[in-house]
Motif scaffolding. Sequence first.
Motif: not given
Length: 287
Positions: A77-78, A154-156, A180-183
């Motif tokens: 997501n990130g 979108a599948s991911a 999520q933000c840092i990665l």
Amino acid sequence: MRSLLALLAGGAVVLIWSTAFSLSREAIKDLGVWPFRFYSLLAGLLPIAVFLPKSMRELRTASIEERHNTLIVAVINGFVVSTVNVIALAFFPAPAVLTLMYTMPAITSLIEIVSGKRLHPFAMLAPIVAVVGVLLYIGGSSFGAGAMLVLINASAWAFATILAGRPSHSISGISRVALQCILAFVLNLPFFFIFTVVPKGSIPLPSWNDLLAILYSGVLNGAVAFWLWYYAIAGIGVGRAAYLTLLVPVAGSVFASAFFGDELGPRQVLGIALVSGSMLLRVSVPR
């Protein structure tokens, strides 16, 4: 009162999600993909950095399965989903990217059907309606390869959503956002240096308009939107909050057409309606 505040928070999230693509696209065209990602991720990281120690503590105490799921979701997501969105926005209209990305709920249904976990008629119909909507939206355009890229993205997102839906007893929502933000920021750095710093020998500076789009994308569409979304879910429940997302492709397309002159003909309107209809079918499936 809490329900009303939660509903308002959900409405604010819909507003942010539906307008972020169009606003970001202008800055992406001006700065380029990787500088925009660098600046927006940095902006999004700053307000959430205070939660990183808490995130690391919770990650260490979580079970191996929780830890792996959390990290996979954070990377997909990130970094993966958001980066591909930015790349797509550099070449294609914002309403098209937004509409195709919101086939995610229908793709989630398809994954659950294939795995035998969801055989409800609405869940089975949702992917069909979404496909028809997509074909109508992109029919007769030169968006073919771009559409495939966004649909794969979108599948991911759908796969990460299913993973994120698994129970987590050790890692809080705000910790997931911080990780999520840092990665995303760390994973973006090599691409930023390889494709921007090395060939150009300098870092492009954003204009004031670009800066507003960066802050909107990085802060509002990042940590703030996620925090509001978790608040909305806690106050009105996952099901009712999910219904709010039906408005995102509709509102986003109207916004892009009204303020940025993006095409919104009868075929596009019908395609958007069908994609939103597929989302309605998906969120109407009993849990």
